[in-house]
Scaffold this motif. Structure first.
Motif, PDB file in Angstrom:
ATOM      1  N   ASN A 105       0.835  -1.195   0.000  1.00  0.00           N
ATOM      2  CA  ASN A 105       0.000   0.000   0.000  1.00  0.00           C
ATOM      3  C   ASN A 105       0.872   1.248   0.000  1.00  0.00           C
ATOM      4  OD1 ASN A 105      -3.062  -0.436   0.307  1.00  0.00           O
ATOM      5  ND2 ASN A 105      -2.226  -1.908   1.751  1.00  0.00           N
ATOM      6  N   PRO A 106       0.416   2.310  -0.632  1.00  0.00           N
ATOM      7  CA  PRO A 106       1.178   3.568  -0.637  1.00  0.00           C
ATOM      8  C   PRO A 106       1.186   4.217   0.748  1.00  0.00           C
ATOM      9  CG  PRO A 106      -0.976   3.876  -1.651  1.00  0.00           C
ATOM     10  CD  PRO A 106      -0.831   2.405  -1.421  1.00  0.00           C
ATOM     11  N   VAL A 107       2.286   4.861   1.087  1.00  0.00           N
ATOM     12  CA  VAL A 107       2.414   5.588   2.343  1.00  0.00           C
ATOM     13  C   VAL A 107       3.077   6.934   2.070  1.00  0.00           C
ATOM     14  CG1 VAL A 107       2.473   3.600   3.890  1.00  0.00           C
ATOM     15  CG2 VAL A 107       4.596   4.389   2.818  1.00  0.00           C
ATOM     16  N   ARG A 108       3.087   7.800   3.065  1.00  0.00           N
ATOM     17  CA  ARG A 108       3.657   9.130   2.893  1.00  0.00           C
ATOM     18  C   ARG A 108       5.108   9.228   3.352  1.00  0.00           C
ATOM     19  NH1 ARG A 108      -1.199  13.268   4.839  1.00  0.00           N
ATOM     20  NH2 ARG A 108      -2.793  12.523   3.372  1.00  0.00           N
ATOM     21  N   VAL A 109       5.626   8.152   3.895  1.00  0.00           N
ATOM     22  CA  VAL A 109       6.994   8.183   4.400  1.00  0.00           C
ATOM     23  C   VAL A 109       7.932   7.520   3.400  1.00  0.00           C
ATOM     24  CG1 VAL A 109       6.224   8.175   6.798  1.00  0.00           C
ATOM     25  CG2 VAL A 109       6.742   6.005   5.659  1.00  0.00           C
ATOM     26  N   ALA A 110       9.207   7.874   3.490  1.00  0.00           N
ATOM     27  CA  ALA A 110      10.211   7.321   2.581  1.00  0.00           C
ATOM     28  C   ALA A 110      11.020   6.214   3.224  1.00  0.00           C
ATOM     29  CB  ALA A 110      11.143   8.434   2.100  1.00  0.00           C
ATOM     30  N   SER A 111      10.916   6.089   4.564  1.00  0.00           N
ATOM     31  CA  SER A 111      11.709   5.095   5.283  1.00  0.00           C
ATOM     32  C   SER A 111      10.892   4.461   6.386  1.00  0.00           C
ATOM     33  CB  SER A 111      12.956   5.751   5.890  1.00  0.00           C
ATOM     34  OG  SER A 111      13.609   4.881   6.794  1.00  0.00           O
ATOM     35  N   LEU A 112      11.132   3.175   6.634  1.00  0.00           N
ATOM     36  CA  LEU A 112      10.432   2.473   7.705  1.00  0.00           C
ATOM     37  C   LEU A 112      10.746   3.081   9.067  1.00  0.00           C
ATOM     38  CD1 LEU A 112       8.540   0.075   8.216  1.00  0.00           C
ATOM     39  CD2 LEU A 112      10.552  -1.369   8.455  1.00  0.00           C
ATOM     40  N   GLY A 113      11.938   3.666   9.201  1.00  0.00           N
ATOM     41  CA  GLY A 113      12.328   4.275  10.470  1.00  0.00           C
ATOM     42  C   GLY A 113      11.430   5.422  10.889  1.00  0.00           C
ATOM     43  N   GLU A 114      10.708   6.012   9.934  1.00  0.00           N
ATOM     44  CA  GLU A 114       9.797   7.107  10.270  1.00  0.00           C
ATOM     45  C   GLU A 114       8.568   6.622  11.030  1.00  0.00           C
ATOM     46  OE1 GLU A 114       9.068  10.104   7.211  1.00  0.00           O
ATOM     47  OE2 GLU A 114      10.756   9.307   6.068  1.00  0.00           O
ATOM     48  N   PHE A 115       8.286   5.323  10.992  1.00  0.00           N
ATOM     49  CA  PHE A 115       7.225   4.761  11.818  1.00  0.00           C
ATOM     50  C   PHE A 115       7.676   4.673  13.270  1.00  0.00           C
ATOM     51  CE2 PHE A 115       5.644   2.647   7.820  1.00  0.00           C
ATOM     52  CZ  PHE A 115       4.402   3.248   7.827  1.00  0.00           C
ATOM     53  N   GLY A 116       8.978   4.457  13.492  1.00  0.00           N
ATOM     54  CA  GLY A 116       9.527   4.251  14.828  1.00  0.00           C
ATOM     55  C   GLY A 116      10.493   3.085  14.825  1.00  0.00           C
ATOM     56  N   THR A 117      11.014   2.746  16.002  1.00  0.00           N
ATOM     57  CA  THR A 117      11.935   1.621  16.129  1.00  0.00           C
ATOM     58  C   THR A 117      11.161   0.305  16.033  1.00  0.00           C
ATOM     59  OG1 THR A 117      11.685   1.475  18.528  1.00  0.00           O
ATOM     60  CG2 THR A 117      13.373   2.989  17.688  1.00  0.00           C
ATOM     61  N   PRO A 118      11.855  -0.830  15.807  1.00  0.00           N
ATOM     62  CA  PRO A 118      11.160  -2.120  15.785  1.00  0.00           C
ATOM     63  C   PRO A 118      10.372  -2.388  17.065  1.00  0.00           C
ATOM     64  CG  PRO A 118      13.352  -2.372  14.868  1.00  0.00           C
ATOM     65  CD  PRO A 118      13.289  -0.983  15.430  1.00  0.00           C
ATOM     66  N   GLN A 119      10.953  -2.045  18.222  1.00  0.00           N
ATOM     67  CA  GLN A 119      10.279  -2.283  19.485  1.00  0.00           C
ATOM     68  C   GLN A 119       9.027  -1.415  19.621  1.00  0.00           C
ATOM     69  OE1 GLN A 119      11.212  -4.682  21.853  1.00  0.00           O
ATOM     70  NE2 GLN A 119       9.154  -4.205  22.595  1.00  0.00           N
ATOM     71  N   PHE A 120       9.110  -0.171  19.178  1.00  0.00           N
ATOM     72  CA  PHE A 120       7.967   0.739  19.235  1.00  0.00           C
ATOM     73  C   PHE A 120       6.814   0.203  18.385  1.00  0.00           C
ATOM     74  CE2 PHE A 120       5.640   4.295  17.271  1.00  0.00           C
ATOM     75  CZ  PHE A 120       5.115   4.902  18.405  1.00  0.00           C
ATOM     76  N   VAL A 121       7.131  -0.226  17.147  1.00  0.00           N
ATOM     77  CA  VAL A 121       6.107  -0.767  16.252  1.00  0.00           C
ATOM     78  C   VAL A 121       5.524  -2.053  16.827  1.00  0.00           C
ATOM     79  CG1 VAL A 121       5.658  -1.702  13.958  1.00  0.00           C
ATOM     80  CG2 VAL A 121       7.161   0.284  14.223  1.00  0.00           C
ATOM     81  N   ALA A 122       6.389  -2.921  17.383  1.00  0.00           N
ATOM     82  CA  ALA A 122       5.924  -4.181  17.965  1.00  0.00           C
ATOM     83  C   ALA A 122       4.967  -3.923  19.129  1.00  0.00           C
ATOM     84  CB  ALA A 122       7.113  -5.011  18.440  1.00  0.00           C
ATOM     85  N   ASP A 123       5.291  -2.965  19.974  1.00  0.00           N
ATOM     86  CA  ASP A 123       4.423  -2.632  21.109  1.00  0.00           C
ATOM     87  C   ASP A 123       3.044  -2.185  20.627  1.00  0.00           C
ATOM     88  OD1 ASP A 123       6.420  -3.253  22.890  1.00  0.00           O
ATOM     89  OD2 ASP A 123       7.048  -1.174  23.205  1.00  0.00           O
ATOM     90  N   LYS A 124       3.013  -1.412  19.548  1.00  0.00           N
ATOM     91  CA  LYS A 124       1.736  -0.954  19.006  1.00  0.00           C
ATOM     92  C   LYS A 124       0.935  -2.122  18.437  1.00  0.00           C
ATOM     93  CE  LYS A 124       1.894   3.482  19.747  1.00  0.00           C
ATOM     94  NZ  LYS A 124       0.891   4.127  20.653  1.00  0.00           N
ATOM     95  N   LEU A 125       1.626  -3.065  17.804  1.00  0.00           N
ATOM     96  CA  LEU A 125       0.938  -4.234  17.260  1.00  0.00           C
ATOM     97  C   LEU A 125       0.325  -5.078  18.370  1.00  0.00           C
ATOM     98  CD1 LEU A 125       3.433  -5.385  14.484  1.00  0.00           C
ATOM     99  CD2 LEU A 125       1.307  -4.112  14.198  1.00  0.00           C
ATOM    100  N   ILE A 126       1.081  -5.261  19.449  1.00  0.00           N
ATOM    101  CA  ILE A 126       0.580  -6.045  20.576  1.00  0.00           C
ATOM    102  C   ILE A 126      -0.630  -5.355  21.214  1.00  0.00           C
ATOM    103  CG2 ILE A 126       1.124  -6.889  22.884  1.00  0.00           C
ATOM    104  CD1 ILE A 126       2.346  -8.529  20.622  1.00  0.00           C
ATOM    105  N   GLN A 127      -0.554  -4.028  21.360  1.00  0.00           N
ATOM    106  CA  GLN A 127      -1.683  -3.281  21.911  1.00  0.00           C
ATOM    107  C   GLN A 127      -2.925  -3.450  21.041  1.00  0.00           C
ATOM    108  OE1 GLN A 127      -0.524   0.831  22.529  1.00  0.00           O
ATOM    109  NE2 GLN A 127       1.332   0.231  23.621  1.00  0.00           N
ATOM    110  N   ALA A 128      -2.734  -3.412  19.733  1.00  0.00           N
ATOM    111  CA  ALA A 128      -3.861  -3.575  18.808  1.00  0.00           C
ATOM    112  C   ALA A 128      -4.463  -4.970  18.909  1.00  0.00           C
ATOM    113  CB  ALA A 128      -3.403  -3.297  17.376  1.00  0.00           C
TER     114      ALA A 128
END
Length: 218
Positions: A105-128
């Motif tokens: 899917n298209p996104v507005r960011v150019a790098s995965l790092g703009e979402f956050g660190t791996p741990q930050f993204v993982a925490d959000k996934l677990i919360q969801a």
């Protein structure tokens, strides 16, 4: 960039042709909007691609989508099927609950790092996952980062979900951003106490996970 969690904002996203955002706050940063899309994709489409149970023995075959720009290994005996919302989906013959899917899917960011660190993204996934009505319990096993083709940043996640729909499952996911597109791979495997994930199958799942990458340009 700070990796501290941000306040979630209620919204709805319809990908591809139209995007609608309903704000409960007057301020919504680009990072929050893009990450919200990331969580929606993982936790909206992927439950439909879940409940997979890979066979103990399987041969892997390279699959490359040159149009979308990604490549991965997949079980050679699995059948490619059409599924709304999935860029590609493979199912085991006569056992469609065994599958793996990719979403682009298209996104507005150019790098995965703009979402956050791996741990930050993982925490959000677990919360969801925990917010789902069907979830009984969930546990993060690991979150890591690796380099893909041309030094591309790739995040990998592994976690368990005990659900009233399908029981205990082991989930493997990988993600990367390239050319303003978010690429997501999801594999789910039954990991019930009476039939736990065996070493051989785990190794095969990890090989598929680690193979997910941007397709080399010719």
């Amino acid at each position: 960039m700070s990796s501290s969690p941000s306040t979630l904002i209620s919204f709805s996203v319809q990908t591809k042709k139209k995007t609608v955002v309903e704000l409960s706050s007057l301020r919504l940063s680009k990072r929050e909007l893009c990450f919200s899309s990331f969580v929606l994709i993982l936790n909206g489409l992927y439950p439909k691609l879940s409940k997979a149970s890979l066979p103990e023995e399987m041969e892997l075959q390279r699959y490359t989508d040159s149009n979308e720009g990604f490549t991965l290994l997949r079980p050679s005996s699995w059948i490619k099927v059409d599924k709304a919302g999935a860029t590609v989906l493979f199912e085991e013959a006569n056992k469609g609950t065994n599958n793996l899917g990719v979403v682009v899917n298209p996104v507005r960011v150019a790098s995965l790092g703009e979402f956050g660190t791996p741990q930050f993204v993982a925490d959000k996934l677990i919360q969801a996952e925990k917010r789902k009505e069907s979830t009984i319990d969930t546990e993060l096993i690991g979150a890591s980062e690796r380099s893909g083709h041309g030094g591309l940043k790739v995040y990998e996640f592994e976690y368990k979900v005990d659900s009233s729909r399908g029981g205990l499952k082991r989930i493997f996911s990988a993600a990367f951003v390239a050319s303003k597109k978010l690429y997501l791979l999801n594999i789910t495997h039954s990991d019930k106490p009476e039939s736990p994930l065996d070493t051989h199958t785990r190794m095969m799942l990890e090989e598929v996970l680690h193979s997910f990458d941007a397709a080399p340009t010719t």
